[in-house]
Design an enzyme around this catalytic site. Sequence first.
Site, PDB file in Angstrom:
ATOM      1  N   ARG A 172      76.747  20.677  92.670  1.00 18.58           N
ATOM      2  CA  ARG A 172      77.709  21.417  91.749  1.00 18.58           C
ATOM      3  C   ARG A 172      79.112  20.952  92.033  1.00 18.58           C
ATOM      4  NH1 ARG A 172      79.739  26.575  91.354  1.00 18.58           N
ATOM      5  NH2 ARG A 172      79.267  27.203  93.559  1.00 18.58           N
ATOM      6  N   HIS A 211      85.030  40.016  81.077  1.00 13.14           N
ATOM      7  CA  HIS A 211      83.811  40.416  81.529  1.00 13.14           C
ATOM      8  C   HIS A 211      83.291  41.889  80.833  1.00 13.14           C
ATOM      9  CE1 HIS A 211      80.372  41.047  84.350  1.00 13.14           C
ATOM     10  NE2 HIS A 211      80.896  42.367  84.793  1.00 13.14           N
TER      11      HIS A 211
HETATM   12  C1  GRF Z   1      80.843  38.091  76.837  1.00 14.75           C
HETATM   13  O1  GRF Z   1      80.140  39.290  76.721  1.00 14.75           O
HETATM   14  C2  GRF Z   1      81.743  38.012  78.039  1.00 14.75           C
HETATM   15  O2  GRF Z   1      82.138  39.225  78.480  1.00 14.75           O
HETATM   16  C3  GRF Z   1      80.718  37.641  78.967  1.00 14.75           C
HETATM   17  O3  GRF Z   1      79.427  36.683  78.462  1.00 14.75           O
HETATM   18  C4  GRF Z   1      79.780  37.237  77.120  1.00 14.75           C
HETATM   19  C5  GRF Z   1      80.042  35.892  76.085  1.00 14.75           C
HETATM   20  O4  GRF Z   1      79.652  36.026  74.620  1.00 14.75           O
HETATM   21  N1  GRF Z   1      81.106  36.787  80.152  1.00 14.75           N
HETATM   22  P1  GRF Z   1      80.214  34.929  73.509  1.00 14.75           P
HETATM   23  O5  GRF Z   1      79.511  33.505  74.117  1.00 14.75           O
HETATM   24  O6  GRF Z   1      81.759  34.704  73.688  1.00 14.75           O
HETATM   25  O7  GRF Z   1      79.971  35.530  72.548  1.00 14.75           O
END
Ligand code: GRF
Length: 211
Positions: free
Chosen positions: A67, A111
């Site tokens: 990674r 988040h």
């Molecule tokens: C979102 O809910 C974000 O908060 C989380 O992953 C999801 C991604 O959604 N970290 P998208 O791919 O932007 O539609």
Amino acid sequence: MPESFPIAVLVSGTGTNLQALIDQVHGRDGIEIVGVASNNPEARALERARGAGIETAVFRVADYADRAERDRSMADWLEQRGAKLVVLAGFMELVNPEFLAHFPKGVINVHPALLPSFPGIHAIERQLEHGVKVGGVTVHFVDEGVDSGPIILQEATPVPYTRDAGEFERRLHEIEHILLPKAVRLMAAGAVRIDKENPRIVHVDEDALGD
Ligand code: GRF
């Protein structure tokens, strides 16, 4: 002319947050999305980027010795494009401290919970299972932990009376699509500053946007 503010976006999935950035900040006020990188070659987000004429690349851990090497190669690609800020928008893997050190102006993440509650995956389901009455969205700096970096912006929302997961998720996404572009605009405007004495505290001058 506003100062140029090249940003890069890391994605793994659908890319609705990337779309919000394309629609609301890309090509405005000096902000330019100069590259979109993913760990997942199938990510719908990559199509969205290509559709907007943005360069894309895929960095799968499986294609590297480990990674750390993947992170190094991804950081090099983003740096070559001149990215000053890296936005994690649904990027489902951790990045290592060496990656973070490449971008001293910041790596930020969105988040779907009010951190420090419910870090990590399945945050929406876990909020409902726990029986919370209020959920929300956090945009924060990324550090070496899981959703543990200093908080830039947060917005709360009540859990719908029905406690329906789909409805709650839609509401949280609506908030994400406002909060993440706003955080990027604030960063570009130089309106986000980590406190000198307490690096947990982030000072944000929301008036700088003049909205
Ligand atoms: C979102 O809910 C974000 O908060 C989380 O992953 C999801 C991604 O959604 N970290 P998208 O791919 O932007 O539609």
